[in-house]
Enzyme design. Sequence first.
Site, PDB file in Angstrom:
ATOM      1  N   LYS A   1       0.837  -1.198   0.000  1.00 27.24           N
ATOM      2  CA  LYS A   1       0.000   0.000   0.000  1.00 27.24           C
ATOM      3  C   LYS A   1       0.876   1.254   0.000  1.00 27.24           C
ATOM      4  O   LYS A   1       2.038   1.212   0.399  1.00 27.24           O
ATOM      5  CB  LYS A   1      -0.883   0.028   1.257  1.00 27.24           C
ATOM      6  CG  LYS A   1      -1.954  -1.036   1.332  1.00 27.24           C
ATOM      7  CD  LYS A   1      -2.731  -0.897   2.642  1.00 27.24           C
ATOM      8  CE  LYS A   1      -3.785  -1.983   2.785  1.00 27.24           C
ATOM      9  NZ  LYS A   1      -4.897  -1.792   1.839  1.00 27.24           N
TER      10      LYS A   1
ATOM     11  N   ARG B   1     -10.434 -11.448   1.468  1.00 27.63           N
ATOM     12  CA  ARG B   1     -11.290 -12.500   0.893  1.00 27.63           C
ATOM     13  C   ARG B   1     -10.615 -13.863   0.952  1.00 27.63           C
ATOM     14  O   ARG B   1     -11.297 -14.886   0.989  1.00 27.63           O
ATOM     15  CB  ARG B   1     -11.664 -12.130  -0.543  1.00 27.63           C
ATOM     16  CG  ARG B   1     -10.515 -12.047  -1.505  1.00 27.63           C
ATOM     17  CD  ARG B   1     -10.812 -11.184  -2.711  1.00 27.63           C
ATOM     18  NE  ARG B   1     -10.884  -9.769  -2.358  1.00 27.63           N
ATOM     19  CZ  ARG B   1     -11.170  -8.803  -3.239  1.00 27.63           C
ATOM     20  NH1 ARG B   1     -11.420  -9.113  -4.501  1.00 27.63           N
ATOM     21  NH2 ARG B   1     -11.205  -7.547  -2.863  1.00 27.63           N
TER      22      ARG B   1
END
Length: 496
Positions: free
Chosen positions: A276, A350
């Site tokens: 990130k 996920r």
Amino acid sequence: MVISVEAADYTAFPCAALLVGCREDNPLEDSLLARIDQLLQGAIASLVQSREITGELNRVTILHTLGRLPAERIVLVGLGNSGALTSDRLRQVGGSAVKALKGAGVTRAASVVHRAAGVPPTSVADIAQGLSLGDYSFDIYKTKPGTTVPVTELVNLFEPGTDTADAERLLAADATICEAVSFARDLVSQPGNVATPLFLAEKALEFSARLGIACTVLDRDEMERQGMEGILSVAKGSHQLPRFIVLEYRGGSADKRPTVLVGKGITFDSGGISLKPREGMERMKDDMAGAAAVMGAVMAVAGLRLPVNVIGLIPAAENLPGGGAYKPGDIVRTMSGQTVEIVNTDAEGRMILSDALFYAQRFKPAAVIDLATLTGACLVALGSAVSGVMGNDAALVKLLRRAGEATGERLWELPLWDEYGEIMKSDVADLKNAGGPHAGTITAAWFLQRFVGKSRWAHVDIAGTAWEEKGRPYQPKGATGVGVRLLVEYLKATVR
């Protein structure tokens, strides 16, 4: 803050401050406010006339009584238009009131806000919830005490001779829920060097022992034996070992199928190899807000002794770019046997949820609900005022949305049409873990749907609502604890 009830005359009750509701439409037609104005020799009427008191929602005015009442101050809290009063507005009123009390240095107060004209009798719980939630702060790492004096006691005053048993029950239940929300907020607020997967497991074991909840923690070896490669692959870049936490509350009959709650527990998310940007990365300690919500909800349900069966599942891991980290291009065989091509290691939530959702099937659930700070796309699409919800059962989604309206933790439904599945197809595996720049919230939910089997399932994306940037009446800046009250309200509705 201890919030209680007492049947006593408000005009003779000594306290540092008396909270009084003031509606926007014709405020002095309220007999209670008119009586206080009379005792203050028309001071309120004069300020209404000059528009210094308007009754505007959440606007607070403090008047010193100068000995005309045993209460040292009258704290007028704006209720807005009486025709627009809702439970959430009453919570806002409570939050605005506690900020005013703290600002004035009041430690002991009383309230008659619940007795204002147009306010429903059960409002005492909504107002109290706003007071409690608005009073929250996280300052355990500050070495110097703050200057703000905490409000330690608030007494809700009823007419002398009133049976207050119902109000006492409402407030007791409310206190249990608020304690669970504060617990969740504390977990999310903890820094990543403290709130590790092991830390979450220890906290789960602590409150489970206190409340009589069964708690099992799977370590890495057991997770490997069970084939939880979705979780294990994400954890490979960190020295902090993953944990899989199973909470079991059995308050319902033995033949009643449980509701399974699944919470994403990424205790810090750097993005992994798909790193990130630096800006804002410190906030990524909140990527376990789904786990905190599930833990808080199970805590509250047990504290309330609801006649339901609830399972809480928390896959907990860190996502860091270590030497052993999973990489773009890797193919991971999840617990379900389905294979996933990794195209973005920052789509790790996920991956861990895929194993947890598949694990949930062994409980033969009545419904499965997962909460996760899953996609930044949800914040882009819906902002911070509402969480996204998707699912394979319209009735389940409807019940969750109804619970959201009741608690102020609102949900907005997004579609899960088959066309979105095309985006998630992989050339080399059963599916890929990210689908590109479009419809990111929906494609993430579509991915999760592949692991729920035939269960009734709903996914709540709390990426936009888990953290409050500026602060609102009963949501101080920082962790919100979103999801706790939503899930408790949903579970209460299943037994009504």
